[in-house]
Design a protein around this motif. Structure first.
Motif, PDB file in Angstrom:
ATOM      1  N   ARG A   1       0.838  -1.187   0.000  1.00 30.34           N
ATOM      2  CA  ARG A   1       0.000   0.000   0.000  1.00 30.34           C
ATOM      3  C   ARG A   1       0.878   1.244   0.000  1.00 30.34           C
ATOM      4  N   PRO A   2       0.782   2.067  -1.031  1.00 32.44           N
ATOM      5  CA  PRO A   2       1.630   3.262  -1.105  1.00 32.44           C
ATOM      6  C   PRO A   2       1.204   4.321  -0.104  1.00 32.44           C
ATOM      7  N   ASP A   3       2.134   5.190   0.247  1.00 32.41           N
ATOM      8  CA  ASP A   3       1.822   6.326   1.104  1.00 32.41           C
ATOM      9  C   ASP A   3       1.074   7.383   0.305  1.00 32.41           C
ATOM     10  N   VAL A   4       0.618   8.412   0.997  1.00 29.22           N
ATOM     11  CA  VAL A   4      -0.105   9.507   0.353  1.00 29.22           C
ATOM     12  C   VAL A   4       0.797  10.173  -0.686  1.00 29.22           C
ATOM     13  N   GLY A   5       0.265  10.296  -1.903  1.00 26.69           N
ATOM     14  CA  GLY A   5       1.015  10.931  -2.982  1.00 26.69           C
ATOM     15  C   GLY A   5       2.073  10.054  -3.615  1.00 26.69           C
ATOM     16  N   GLU A   6       2.167   8.773  -3.215  1.00 25.47           N
ATOM     17  CA  GLU A   6       3.208   7.877  -3.715  1.00 25.47           C
ATOM     18  C   GLU A   6       2.645   6.953  -4.785  1.00 25.47           C
ATOM     19  N   THR A   7       3.472   6.596  -5.756  1.00 22.00           N
ATOM     20  CA  THR A   7       3.112   5.629  -6.783  1.00 22.00           C
ATOM     21  C   THR A   7       4.146   4.512  -6.787  1.00 22.00           C
ATOM     22  N   LEU A   8       3.697   3.266  -6.642  1.00 21.71           N
ATOM     23  CA  LEU A   8       4.585   2.108  -6.637  1.00 21.71           C
ATOM     24  C   LEU A   8       4.519   1.406  -7.984  1.00 21.71           C
ATOM     25  N   PHE A   9       5.679   1.012  -8.487  1.00 20.61           N
ATOM     26  CA  PHE A   9       5.776   0.242  -9.722  1.00 20.61           C
ATOM     27  C   PHE A   9       6.244  -1.153  -9.348  1.00 20.61           C
ATOM     28  N   ILE A  10       5.365  -2.121  -9.516  1.00 28.04           N
ATOM     29  CA  ILE A  10       5.606  -3.465  -8.996  1.00 28.04           C
ATOM     30  C   ILE A  10       5.630  -4.476 -10.142  1.00 28.04           C
ATOM     31  N   GLU A  11       6.659  -5.324 -10.140  1.00 19.19           N
ATOM     32  CA  GLU A  11       6.681  -6.473 -11.038  1.00 19.19           C
ATOM     33  C   GLU A  11       5.992  -7.641 -10.348  1.00 19.19           C
ATOM     34  N   LEU A  12       5.036  -8.224 -11.026  1.00 20.05           N
ATOM     35  CA  LEU A  12       4.358  -9.411 -10.528  1.00 20.05           C
ATOM     36  C   LEU A  12       4.865 -10.595 -11.336  1.00 20.05           C
ATOM     37  N   THR A  13       5.636 -11.456 -10.697  1.00 23.24           N
ATOM     38  CA  THR A  13       6.199 -12.617 -11.389  1.00 23.24           C
ATOM     39  C   THR A  13       5.492 -13.871 -10.913  1.00 23.24           C
ATOM     40  N   MET A  14       5.243 -14.771 -11.832  1.00 18.43           N
ATOM     41  CA  MET A  14       4.509 -16.000 -11.549  1.00 18.43           C
ATOM     42  C   MET A  14       5.287 -17.183 -12.095  1.00 18.43           C
TER      43      MET A  14
ATOM     44  N   SER B   1      -4.099  14.248  -1.171  1.00 14.85           N
ATOM     45  CA  SER B   1      -4.892  15.186  -0.382  1.00 14.85           C
ATOM     46  C   SER B   1      -5.356  16.337  -1.258  1.00 14.85           C
ATOM     47  N   PRO B   2      -6.647  16.666  -1.226  1.00 17.06           N
ATOM     48  CA  PRO B   2      -7.131  17.794  -2.031  1.00 17.06           C
ATOM     49  C   PRO B   2      -6.570  19.108  -1.522  1.00 17.06           C
ATOM     50  N   SER B   3      -6.214  19.977  -2.415  1.00 20.30           N
ATOM     51  CA  SER B   3      -5.730  21.310  -2.067  1.00 20.30           C
ATOM     52  C   SER B   3      -6.780  22.346  -2.456  1.00 20.30           C
ATOM     53  N   ASP B   4      -6.638  23.547  -1.919  1.00 16.59           N
ATOM     54  CA  ASP B   4      -7.591  24.609  -2.236  1.00 16.59           C
ATOM     55  C   ASP B   4      -7.559  24.904  -3.734  1.00 16.59           C
ATOM     56  N   PHE B   5      -8.755  25.030  -4.311  1.00 19.80           N
ATOM     57  CA  PHE B   5      -8.861  25.332  -5.738  1.00 19.80           C
ATOM     58  C   PHE B   5      -9.615  26.642  -5.892  1.00 19.80           C
ATOM     59  N   ILE B   6      -8.928  27.649  -6.397  1.00 23.49           N
ATOM     60  CA  ILE B   6      -9.544  28.957  -6.640  1.00 23.49           C
ATOM     61  C   ILE B   6      -9.755  29.089  -8.152  1.00 23.49           C
TER      62      ILE B   6
ATOM     63  N   ASN C   1      -2.232   8.300 -13.495  1.00 29.22           N
ATOM     64  CA  ASN C   1      -2.323   7.081 -14.299  1.00 29.22           C
ATOM     65  C   ASN C   1      -3.777   6.627 -14.471  1.00 29.22           C
ATOM     66  N   GLY C   2      -4.702   7.588 -14.515  1.00 29.77           N
ATOM     67  CA  GLY C   2      -6.110   7.271 -14.708  1.00 29.77           C
ATOM     68  C   GLY C   2      -6.847   6.910 -13.437  1.00 29.77           C
ATOM     69  N   VAL C   3      -6.162   6.848 -12.287  1.00 27.58           N
ATOM     70  CA  VAL C   3      -6.784   6.492 -11.011  1.00 27.58           C
ATOM     71  C   VAL C   3      -7.185   7.767 -10.280  1.00 27.58           C
ATOM     72  N   THR C   4      -8.380   7.774  -9.714  1.00 25.87           N
ATOM     73  CA  THR C   4      -8.829   8.899  -8.902  1.00 25.87           C
ATOM     74  C   THR C   4      -8.146   8.834  -7.538  1.00 25.87           C
ATOM     75  N   THR C   5      -7.380   9.849  -7.216  1.00 21.36           N
ATOM     76  CA  THR C   5      -6.640   9.880  -5.945  1.00 21.36           C
ATOM     77  C   THR C   5      -7.382  10.663  -4.861  1.00 21.36           C
ATOM     78  N   PHE C   6      -8.314  11.517  -5.233  1.00 20.43           N
ATOM     79  CA  PHE C   6      -9.168  12.195  -4.260  1.00 20.43           C
ATOM     80  C   PHE C   6     -10.340  12.812  -5.006  1.00 20.43           C
ATOM     81  N   ILE C   7     -11.392  13.119  -4.277  1.00 17.74           N
ATOM     82  CA  ILE C   7     -12.539  13.836  -4.831  1.00 17.74           C
ATOM     83  C   ILE C   7     -12.938  14.924  -3.844  1.00 17.74           C
ATOM     84  N   HIS C   8     -13.232  16.099  -4.377  1.00 16.28           N
ATOM     85  CA  HIS C   8     -13.589  17.247  -3.548  1.00 16.28           C
ATOM     86  C   HIS C   8     -14.589  18.084  -4.336  1.00 16.28           C
ATOM     87  N   SER C   9     -15.563  18.650  -3.639  1.00 16.31           N
ATOM     88  CA  SER C   9     -16.550  19.508  -4.308  1.00 16.31           C
ATOM     89  C   SER C   9     -16.685  20.816  -3.555  1.00 16.31           C
TER      90      SER C   9
END
Length: 676
Positions: free
Chosen positions: A116-129, A264-269, A466-474
């Motif tokens: 599980r990545p930390d906030v704002g982090e992106t992990l690139f993982i090789e899955l080997t089988m 984390s959502p930031s202020d949007f003006i 990468n197309g993933v929603t990381t936060f939603i704010h209205s």
């Protein structure tokens, strides 16, 4: 055989014959601020044998070929694996230490334990089988008492084995961190003047606090290691399957996982810009914006099949209602259908290479689908189950907050070719209507003010990686826009000039004037209004939606206004001697210092206020006709022009006389001939 398996799996996850890419949605690009460069080459992800495992986000939807796939996963989403035979699974960052390793039994759905990545982090993982048997592991050099090897014969202990290895690595890393900090503290103490340097003292205190914290945790972890009766596994036995001895790696396959952490959502003006009839809201390229209006309404999709009504906003765990109405006379839809596929903008990539097939696919993930069979009756109702966030309804991608598309497809003879995409927004509540949206790759959100003037919109902001929603704010926002339209008792007037009192941005497009204020508390007034270049002093200001509501000339935001003026409708035409339309030259209309000029061929129907005018017809800078007149009512003003010169007139008269004489004598001769 492998090509058949891959095509079959893709068929399960999508609707047959549907295009594999969403044409209206452009490819996602990582924001410049994120470390999103993929640390691998495409060739490293290709496999050369039939797949022996499939992946999926839901236990009911295991349909993604595990080998050769690149899968993007949200931090709270789960990933499941299903294989025909037992396999060794290894997950780790490219070039880094092992993160997880275990044995997955065959013919049973298993949930992968993802990092599980930390906030704002992106992990690139090789899955080997690695598909293995007990005999293969023994030949590869695994001792019979190795806890991982034992897990093959005691599958109920597999989870404990995995926990032991993870716990062992955590203990060793914790001990190493404590040793490293002790060395740093010793080095700081040995610095000359270190005890007098406040910065050095602060660093030593911080390092010692970290050590105290870890020293409190370490005994608990060691006790857990003993309680689980774990046996230490040397690091060299925790290597990935591709490093194993020859004889095992022949059944090795690899996939790639991109695990995106929350943000984390930031202020949007909002920063607005007005261009023609479009209002632009600027944004960063890692944000997706959507304007939603609180209302409960349906949108329409019309065609040769009739009309389909659908909501543009849905909420997780709800039913998506589609209404059908057969509005086409004599159209019998019996036996024909329309496919609906809910797609996400998150991409699924598959690269595969075998002796017989090279396959490269990039497609939008599918979440849910249904087939709308048109009813024999005039109307019908259909439902699609919208899954919860992070889940799928027999698709290959999970639902997330933000923009999605319904891919609508049909190719029946009666319906005709239908292939379109309907934007649908996923929000916590469905009591909205989607007004406008922007993709994360776009620089701004564009709102077409000719179609919609916002009154109480909510701006939904979603972070994208990468197309993933990381936060939603209205947030509820003010859009200080006023739209001005001019009309008389006949209809709209587009030839006008209007001046606004106040420091505001204005634009004109297709007969409407748009005014952008600084806030909804601003006011403005109309200081001047000219129609066809002539000043109009009296006008009434109405609400364009509620015509019985009027305003004084002190206006606010937002507003859609209709300005009614009292003018005369004047048509001007010019005829020649033969009462045929004459189209050469210009018409000049003057009233004091005001003037309007137009080519006679293109002169429109004029809208003129009451007053005294001078109207002139000019051809090649020569005045052909001129008239002073008072205009107080609508009507036609007609001019006559002499197009023939004196010589032409004499010649014309001579020709006419000659023609008459010839006709007279011809009749005399013919009458004598017949009497004789």
């Amino acid at each position: 055989m492998r090509s058949f398996i891959i095509v079959f799996l893709l068929f399960i996850s999508t609707i047959l014959l549907l295009p594999l890419s969403l044409s209206q949605v452009d490819d996602r690009e990582c924001p410049a601020s994120a470390a999103c460069e993929l640390p691998f080459e495409v060739s490293e992800l290709t496999n050369t044998m039939p797949d022996f495992a499939q992946l999926g986000f839901d236990e009911e939807s295991i349909s993604i070929p595990a080998s050769g796939s690149t899968i993007v996963i949200g931090s709270e989403e789960d990933l499941f694996i299903l294989s025909e035979q037992q396999i060794i699974v290894t997950m780790g960052e490219p070039g880094e230490d092992l993160l997880f390793r275990g044995i997955v039994p065959g013919r049973r759905i298993n949930q992968l334990e993802l990092p599980r990545p930390d906030v704002g982090e992106t992990l690139f993982i090789e899955l080997t089988m690695l598909e293995v048997t007990a005999d293969q592991l023994e030949r590869a050099g695994f001792p019979a008492d190795n806890p991982i090897f034992a897990g093959i014969n005691a599958r109920e202990n597999v989870d404990s084995v995995e926990n032991c290895i993870s716990l062992q690595n955590s203990i060793e890393e914790l001990r190493k961190d404590i040793q490293d900090r002790n060395k740093q503290i010793e080095d700081l103490r040995n610095q000359p003047g270190g005890f007098q340097n406040r910065t050095v003292q602060s660093m030593m205190a911080r390092l010692q606090n970290d050590n105290d914290r870890d020293n409190q945790v370490l005994p608990t972890m060691e006790a857990q290691f003993e309680i689980l009766q774990c046996t230490r596994v040397p690091r060299d036995e925790q290597q990935r399957p591709e490093a194993r001895p020859t004889g095992v790696e022949s059944s090795f396959q690899k996939a790639f996982l991109i695990i995106v952490g929350e943000d984390s959502p930031s202020d949007f003006i909002p920063n607005y810009m007005l261009e023609n009839n479009n209002l632009h809201i600027e944004k960063n390229t890692n944000l997706e914006l959507a304007l939603l209006e609180p209302t409960d309404g349906y949108r329409l999709l019309s065609g040769s099949f009739g009309t389909i009504e659908y909501p543009s906003v849905v909420s997780p765990g709800s039913e998506f209602i589609i209404r059908y109405n057969n509005t086409i006379q004599d159209f019998d839809p019996s036996g024909e259908s329309i496919d609906f596929v809910l797609e996400t903008t998150r991409k699924l990539r598959i690269y595969s290479q075998t002796e017989d097939l090279n396959l490269s696919i990039e497609k939008n993930g599918t979440i849910a689908s249904t087939t709308l069979t048109l009813p024999d009756t005039q109307t019908g109702y259909f439902e699609i189950t919208i899954p919860e966030i992070g889940e799928s309804e027999n698709g290959d991608s999970p639902l997330q907050y933000g923009l999605h598309f319904f891919h609508v497809h049909s190719n029946f003879a009666g319906i005709g070719t239908l292939d379109t995409y309907l934007p649908v927004y996923v929000a916590p509540s469905s009591d909205y209507n989607l007004v406008a949206y922007s993709l994360s790759s776009e620089e701004d959100l564009r709102l077409n003010l000719a179609e919609y003037v916002p009154e109480s919109p909510e701006l939904f902001i979603t972070g994208k990686s990468n197309g993933v929603t990381t936060f939603i704010h209205s947030q509820i926002i003010d859009i200080p826009i006023a739209v001005l339209s001019i009309s008389d008792n006949i209809g709209p007037i587009t030839n006008y000039q209007i001046e606004i009192e106040g420091d505001f941005t204005t634009s004109y497009f297709d007969g409407k004037t748009y005014v952008l204020g600084n806030s909804n508390s601003d006011t403005f007034s109309i200081s001047s209004l000219k129609v066809f270049n002539f000043e109009v002093s009296n006008f009434n200001i109405l609400d364009n939606s509620e015509r019985d509501k009027t305003y004084s000339n002190k206006l606010g935001f937002p507003h859609d206004l209709l300005i009614i003026i009292d003018v005369n409708t004047i048509d001007i035409s010019v005829l020649d001697e033969f009462e045929q339309p004459y189209i050469d030259g210009q018409i000049i209309v003057e009233k004091g210092n005001e003037e309007y000029t137009a080519d006679l061929l293109e002169i429109p129907r004029l809208k003129l206020p009451n007053g005294d005018y001078k109207i002139t017809h000019v051809v090649n800078d020569e005045i052909k006709s001129e008239r002073d007149m008072t205009i107080s009512s609508s009507g036609l003003i007609q001019f006559t022009i002499q197009t023939l010169l004196l010589e032409d007139q004499i010649l014309t008269i001579a020709i006419i006389i000659e023609s008459v004489l010839i006709a007279f004598f011809s009749i005399r001769i013919l009458s004598k001939y017949f009497r004789g």
